[in-house]
Design an enzyme around this catalytic site. Structure first.
Site, mmCIF file in Angstrom:
data_model
loop_
_atom_site.group_PDB
_atom_site.id
_atom_site.type_symbol
_atom_site.label_atom_id
_atom_site.label_comp_id
_atom_site.label_asym_id
_atom_site.label_seq_id
_atom_site.Cartn_x
_atom_site.Cartn_y
_atom_site.Cartn_z
ATOM 1 N N GLY A 12 0.818 -1.211 0.000
ATOM 2 C CA GLY A 12 0.000 0.000 0.000
ATOM 3 C C GLY A 12 0.850 1.257 0.000
ATOM 4 N N LYS A 104 -3.155 -11.176 -3.639
ATOM 5 C CA LYS A 104 -2.896 -12.387 -4.415
ATOM 6 C C LYS A 104 -3.328 -13.613 -3.625
ATOM 7 C CE LYS A 104 0.915 -10.240 -6.939
ATOM 8 N NZ LYS A 104 2.368 -10.091 -7.088
ATOM 9 N N LYS A 190 1.306 -18.913 -7.758
ATOM 10 C CA LYS A 190 2.774 -18.766 -7.726
ATOM 11 C C LYS A 190 3.291 -18.622 -6.290
ATOM 12 C CE LYS A 190 3.011 -14.317 -6.594
ATOM 13 N NZ LYS A 190 3.789 -13.648 -5.570
ATOM 14 N N ASP A 243 5.635 -13.305 -12.465
ATOM 15 C CA ASP A 243 5.475 -13.288 -11.011
ATOM 16 C C ASP A 243 6.063 -14.557 -10.383
ATOM 17 O OD1 ASP A 243 4.806 -12.060 -8.689
ATOM 18 O OD2 ASP A 243 2.655 -12.025 -9.042
ATOM 19 N N SER A 253 10.886 -12.136 -1.088
ATOM 20 C CA SER A 253 9.615 -12.863 -1.017
ATOM 21 C C SER A 253 9.393 -13.494 0.355
ATOM 22 C CB SER A 253 9.561 -13.954 -2.088
ATOM 23 O OG SER A 253 8.482 -14.825 -1.810
ATOM 24 N N GLU A 280 0.830 -15.348 1.943
ATOM 25 C CA GLU A 280 -0.447 -15.721 1.328
ATOM 26 C C GLU A 280 -0.479 -17.173 0.835
ATOM 27 O OE1 GLU A 280 -3.047 -14.000 1.548
ATOM 28 O OE2 GLU A 280 -2.786 -11.865 1.056
HETATM 29 N N1 NAI Z 1 4.504 -6.578 -0.441
HETATM 30 C C1 NAI Z 1 4.627 -6.832 -1.733
HETATM 31 O O1 NAI Z 1 5.738 -6.736 -2.293
HETATM 32 C C2 NAI Z 1 3.452 -7.221 -2.540
HETATM 33 C C3 NAI Z 1 2.282 -7.632 -1.953
HETATM 34 N N2 NAI Z 1 1.222 -8.037 -2.717
HETATM 35 C C4 NAI Z 1 -0.021 -8.462 -2.103
HETATM 36 O O2 NAI Z 1 -0.612 -7.360 -1.444
HETATM 37 C C5 NAI Z 1 -1.450 -7.812 -0.369
HETATM 38 C C6 NAI Z 1 -1.151 -6.958 0.845
HETATM 39 O O3 NAI Z 1 0.129 -7.346 1.283
HETATM 40 P P1 NAI Z 1 1.259 -6.415 1.879
HETATM 41 O O4 NAI Z 1 1.020 -4.973 1.739
HETATM 42 O O5 NAI Z 1 2.516 -6.955 1.358
HETATM 43 O O6 NAI Z 1 1.106 -6.848 3.402
HETATM 44 P P2 NAI Z 1 1.752 -6.181 4.671
HETATM 45 O O7 NAI Z 1 1.795 -7.255 5.685
HETATM 46 O O8 NAI Z 1 3.008 -5.484 4.311
HETATM 47 O O9 NAI Z 1 0.684 -5.075 5.098
HETATM 48 C C7 NAI Z 1 -0.664 -5.392 5.322
HETATM 49 C C8 NAI Z 1 -1.344 -4.152 5.842
HETATM 50 O O10 NAI Z 1 -2.745 -4.392 5.874
HETATM 51 C C9 NAI Z 1 -3.228 -3.859 7.091
HETATM 52 N N3 NAI Z 1 -4.529 -4.457 7.359
HETATM 53 C C10 NAI Z 1 -4.807 -5.740 7.659
HETATM 54 N N4 NAI Z 1 -6.132 -5.879 7.811
HETATM 55 C C11 NAI Z 1 -6.698 -4.657 7.583
HETATM 56 C C12 NAI Z 1 -8.012 -4.142 7.590
HETATM 57 N N5 NAI Z 1 -9.048 -4.934 7.840
HETATM 58 N N6 NAI Z 1 -8.203 -2.838 7.321
HETATM 59 C C13 NAI Z 1 -7.160 -2.037 7.048
HETATM 60 N N7 NAI Z 1 -5.892 -2.457 7.023
HETATM 61 C C14 NAI Z 1 -5.667 -3.747 7.292
HETATM 62 C C15 NAI Z 1 -2.148 -4.113 8.091
HETATM 63 O O11 NAI Z 1 -2.286 -3.279 9.225
HETATM 64 C C16 NAI Z 1 -0.921 -3.755 7.264
HETATM 65 O O12 NAI Z 1 -0.692 -2.370 7.312
HETATM 66 C C17 NAI Z 1 -1.142 -9.311 -0.204
HETATM 67 O O13 NAI Z 1 -2.179 -10.072 -0.759
HETATM 68 C C18 NAI Z 1 0.131 -9.518 -1.014
HETATM 69 O O14 NAI Z 1 0.206 -10.803 -1.595
HETATM 70 C C19 NAI Z 1 1.294 -8.016 -4.070
HETATM 71 C C20 NAI Z 1 2.421 -7.605 -4.710
HETATM 72 C C21 NAI Z 1 3.579 -7.169 -3.996
HETATM 73 O O1 13P Z 2 3.751 -10.914 -4.831
HETATM 74 C C1 13P Z 2 4.862 -10.536 -4.562
HETATM 75 C C2 13P Z 2 5.830 -10.137 -5.607
HETATM 76 O O2 13P Z 2 5.248 -10.061 -6.871
HETATM 77 C C3 13P Z 2 5.292 -10.487 -3.144
HETATM 78 O O3 13P Z 2 5.722 -11.740 -2.769
HETATM 79 P P1 13P Z 2 5.647 -12.212 -1.248
HETATM 80 O O4 13P Z 2 4.211 -12.043 -0.821
HETATM 81 O O5 13P Z 2 6.102 -13.639 -1.265
HETATM 82 O O6 13P Z 2 6.569 -11.338 -0.471
#
Ligand code: NAI
Ligand code: 13P
Length: 331
Positions: A12, A104, A190, A243, A253, A280
């Site tokens: 985010g 994802k 993936k 990905d 990752s 995930e």
């Molecule tokens: N971090 C990455 O590099 C990438 C992540 N994603 C996907 O994005 C999604 C989010 O993951 P991340 O940002 O990485 O996780 P993260 O663990 O870094 O952050 C998750 C955030 O969501 C918040 N949260 C949880 N429940 C909530 C709710 N009900 N209302 C508001 N906020 C809430 C948490 O407080 C935290 O700030 C996952 O499905 C992940 O697979 C996709 C591509 C890249």
């Molecule tokens: O989806 C991702 C990269 O494309 C992030 O991977 P991880 O959730 O395994 O950190």
């Protein structure tokens, strides 16, 4: 256009900063006060990016009312939170809004893809369309503006192009596409392969094994995706092989990291005891196991990951069992 990013975690924050860099109107909503304060007061999100100085214009809030009047809402929360957050914002949306999904995986109980969850939870008169912004992209790299390409996937091409134009810049290039099924299934499965890749590395296997895992893992993703109506060519693109490569080979990752620990210890015990990160692929492994069984889809790598995570099977036995299955043609 005004965008609200729901979720002040790693992805985010990185994506909100992209919009801020592009001089768009954007606000991050977070439930974690420490993350919100860190962004506003220190221009950092230290929990996720220790030494990164964020764009100082980026702002965050803990007030969900900020969703009112938004043209675009980007959901950057774990898959498990998509359903409740959509119900929460549905009452606040006051016009047709583009909802961007970046998560994802699947709904934990219904097995729905994220776009399906969003369409079920948001009233039709408040939803322009769902656009999934997905592909090979670690937040840790996007936040320091390293060159990255991802897809804006939507059944509504106009909205996909809107999102493409809003997010694209010198370090982030967005392609559009409309194979929602193939793309969402690719980026979900993936993660299971990334856990498998980490396990193999933890067990001490090297380059040959990882190449085998990625190649045969892709075949499983295609088999599953095509069964449910995805297009085979999608799996050759950013949401498929792209990905898969980035998560199966990267130290960033969390899925790979989880797998690595499990492989190294030849046990899941400590991972389940201590993990606090968003991994995930664990829940996805359970869903893929269930759905593949119900539909008679052969998913041997995913099945072994499931057996390790939920049935106590030793990682070292799983790797060996994959090798001694009946011999067959590659295609
Ligand atoms: N971090 C990455 O590099 C990438 C992540 N994603 C996907 O994005 C999604 C989010 O993951 P991340 O940002 O990485 O996780 P993260 O663990 O870094 O952050 C998750 C955030 O969501 C918040 N949260 C949880 N429940 C909530 C709710 N009900 N209302 C508001 N906020 C809430 C948490 O407080 C935290 O700030 C996952 O499905 C992940 O697979 C996709 C591509 C890249
Ligand atoms: O989806 C991702 C990269 O494309 C992030 O991977 P991880 O959730 O395994 O950190």
């Amino acid at each position: 256009m005004r965008t609200v990013v729901i979720g002040s975690g790693s992805w985010g924050t990185a994506l909100a900063q992209v919009l801020q860099d592009n001089h768009q109107e954007v606000l991050v909503y977070g439930v974690a006060e420490a993350e919100v304060n860190d962004i506003n007061e220190n221009h950092k999100n230290s929990k996720y990016f220790e030494d990164v100085e964020l764009n100082p214009e980026l702002k965050a809030t803990t007030d969900i009312q900020c969703v009112k009047g938004a043209d675009i809402v980007l959901l950057a929360v774990p898959t498990i939170a998509i359903d409740p957050i959509c119900h929460q914002i549905n009452d606040l949306l006051d016009k047709k809004t583009i909802i961007i999904n970046v998560s994802k995986g699947f709904h934990p109980e219904t097995n729905e893809r994220m776009s399906e969850v969003i369409r079920r939870c948001i009233d039709e008169d408040k939803l322009s369309s769902v656009v999934s912004l997905i592909g090979p992209s670690h937040a840790e790299e996007v936040v320091i503006r390293l060159l990255t390409t991802i897809d804006a996937i939507s059944l509504n091409n106009e909205d996909a192009v809107t999102v493409q134009n809003l997010f694209s810049n010198q370090y982030l290039r967005i392609y559009t596409g409309n194979d929602e099924i193939g793309s969402e299934l690719g980026v979900a499965i993936k993660n299971v392969m990334a856990i498998a890749s980490g396990i193999l590395s933890g067990l001490g296997y090297q380059d040959n094994t990882r190449a085998a895992l990625i190649t045969r893992g892709l075949q499983e993703m295609i088999r599953y995706g095509v069964h449910f109506g995805g297009q085979q060519k999608t799996f050759m693109g950013l949401t498929g092989i792209g990905d898969l490569i980035v998560t199966c080979t990267s130290v960033h990752s969390r899925n790979f990291e989880a797998g690595y620990q499990i492989g190294k210890e030849n046990s899941v015990e400590n991972f389940f005891k201590n993990n606090t990160k968003t991994v995930e692929g664990v829940r996805t492994a359970k869903i893929v196991h269930r759905v593949a069984k119900e539909n008679g889809i052969d998913m041997p790598i995913c099945e072994e990951v499931y057996q390790i995570l939920f049935n106590g099977k030793l990682p070292s036995d799983c790797a060996q069992d994959l090798m001694i299955r009946d011999l067959k043609k590659e295609f």
